[in-house]
Design an enzyme around this catalytic site. Sequence first.
Site, PDB file in Angstrom:
ATOM      1  N   SER A 113       1.344  -1.793   0.268  1.00 51.16           N
ATOM      2  CA  SER A 113       0.164  -0.008  -0.184  1.00 51.16           C
ATOM      3  C   SER A 113       0.959   1.169   0.053  1.00 51.16           C
ATOM      4  O   SER A 113       1.777   1.546  -1.176  1.00 51.16           O
ATOM      5  CB  SER A 113      -0.771  -0.538   1.069  1.00 51.16           C
ATOM      6  OG  SER A 113      -1.976   1.040   0.958  1.00 51.16           O
ATOM      7  N   ASP A 243      -9.956  -5.015  -3.998  1.00 53.95           N
ATOM      8  CA  ASP A 243      -9.363  -4.283  -2.946  1.00 53.95           C
ATOM      9  C   ASP A 243     -10.928  -3.169  -3.651  1.00 53.95           C
ATOM     10  O   ASP A 243     -10.582  -2.029  -4.397  1.00 53.95           O
ATOM     11  CB  ASP A 243      -7.896  -3.966  -4.127  1.00 53.95           C
ATOM     12  CG  ASP A 243      -7.038  -2.800  -2.764  1.00 53.95           C
ATOM     13  OD1 ASP A 243      -8.012  -2.389  -2.103  1.00 53.95           O
ATOM     14  OD2 ASP A 243      -5.792  -2.980  -2.857  1.00 53.95           O
ATOM     15  N   HIS A 272      -7.790  -5.860   0.204  1.00 56.78           N
ATOM     16  CA  HIS A 272      -6.879  -4.682   0.527  1.00 56.78           C
ATOM     17  C   HIS A 272      -5.762  -5.371   0.990  1.00 56.78           C
ATOM     18  O   HIS A 272      -4.353  -5.714   0.706  1.00 56.78           O
ATOM     19  CB  HIS A 272      -7.234  -3.231   1.176  1.00 56.78           C
ATOM     20  CG  HIS A 272      -6.106  -2.280   0.427  1.00 56.78           C
ATOM     21  ND1 HIS A 272      -5.438  -2.370  -1.082  1.00 56.78           N
ATOM     22  CD2 HIS A 272      -5.091  -1.978   1.700  1.00 56.78           C
ATOM     23  CE1 HIS A 272      -3.577  -1.152  -0.019  1.00 56.78           C
ATOM     24  NE2 HIS A 272      -4.376  -0.824   1.076  1.00 56.78           N
TER      25      HIS A 272
END
Length: 292
Positions: A113, A243, A272
Site C-alpha cells: 500500500s 481491493d 486490500h
Amino acid sequence: MSTPTSPAQGLPQARQGATLTTRDGVALYYKDWGAKDGQPIVFSHGWPLSSDSWESQMAFLADRGYRCIAHDRRGHGRSSQPWFGNDMDHYADDLAQLIEALDLENAVLVGFSTGGGEVARYVGRHGTKRVAGLVLVSAVPPLMLKTPDNPDGLPREVFDGIRAGSSSNRSQLYKDIASGPFFGFNRPVAAVSQGLIDAWWMQGMMAGYKNTYDSIKAFSETDFRDDLRKFDKPTLIIHGDDDQIVPIGASARAAAAIVKHAKLLVYPGAPHGLTDTHKDQVNHDLLAFIKG
C-alpha cells in the site's frame, strides 16, 4: 537472486528490535529477523500501520533462511513522531538510511500500500545498486488521485473524507476501515476476524495524529510514474481484484503497464489486506519470486 543461507547453516533467530537515528534526528524502530547472512528482504508497511503488519511474511521467510527487516515508518508504530517530513521523499530517504546503515546488498524490497509508494520513491531517489528485486503488494503507485492526466484515479473527496474522519474521531475511523473495506469484511461472504480488526486498530492508534494525517496526502497525491520508469530489477506486483481501498485498475494494472517486464499476480476476490486474508498464498508467491 542469491540462494539463502539454510537453517542448518545458521538457525533463524529473532533479534531484539533496534533504533536508527536519521540525519534529521528521527528515531526509526526496526526489526531484524532471521539468518544474519541470509539474503535481505526489506519490508515497508501501509498506512497507518507498523512493521507488525508484516509478521506473517517475515516469520515465513526467516524460517527459510532469509534475513527479514522491517521498520516503523517515521510517525508510526514505535518510531518517533516528527512534526515535519511526513512525505514520500522523507520516507524513501529513511529507507535508504536504514539499508545503508545495515550495509544491505542484493536486497529484495517489498512494499504494501503506502509502503509500495515508499519503495517506488526509494528507487526514484536512490537507484537500485543495493537491490535484487522489487515487490509491490496492494500498492498505491502510480497515482491514487484523479487528475486530468490520471482519469482512473479516485476523486479528491475520497481523501478529504479520510482526513475529516481522522480529525473528528480517528479511533472510530480506524475501526470502520478495519471492520469494513480493508479486509473485505463488509462483503456478504466474508469470514470476519475480530482479531485482525483489533490488531489493525491498535497499530493505527500507536501512530502519531499529525503523522497519519499528513500521510494521507503523501499516499494519495504523490505521482510515482517517473519512479516506476526507473525500475530495472525483477518486479512482482500482487493485488486483489476486490481491493476497495486501492482499486486495481488505477494501481497495479497501471503500474504493470509502466514497469518493463513486471509480473502481475491478481488474486480473484481478494481485498486490500491480503497479506493477512491470503497470507499463505502471498508467502509462497514471495518465496517463489525471491528464489527466482
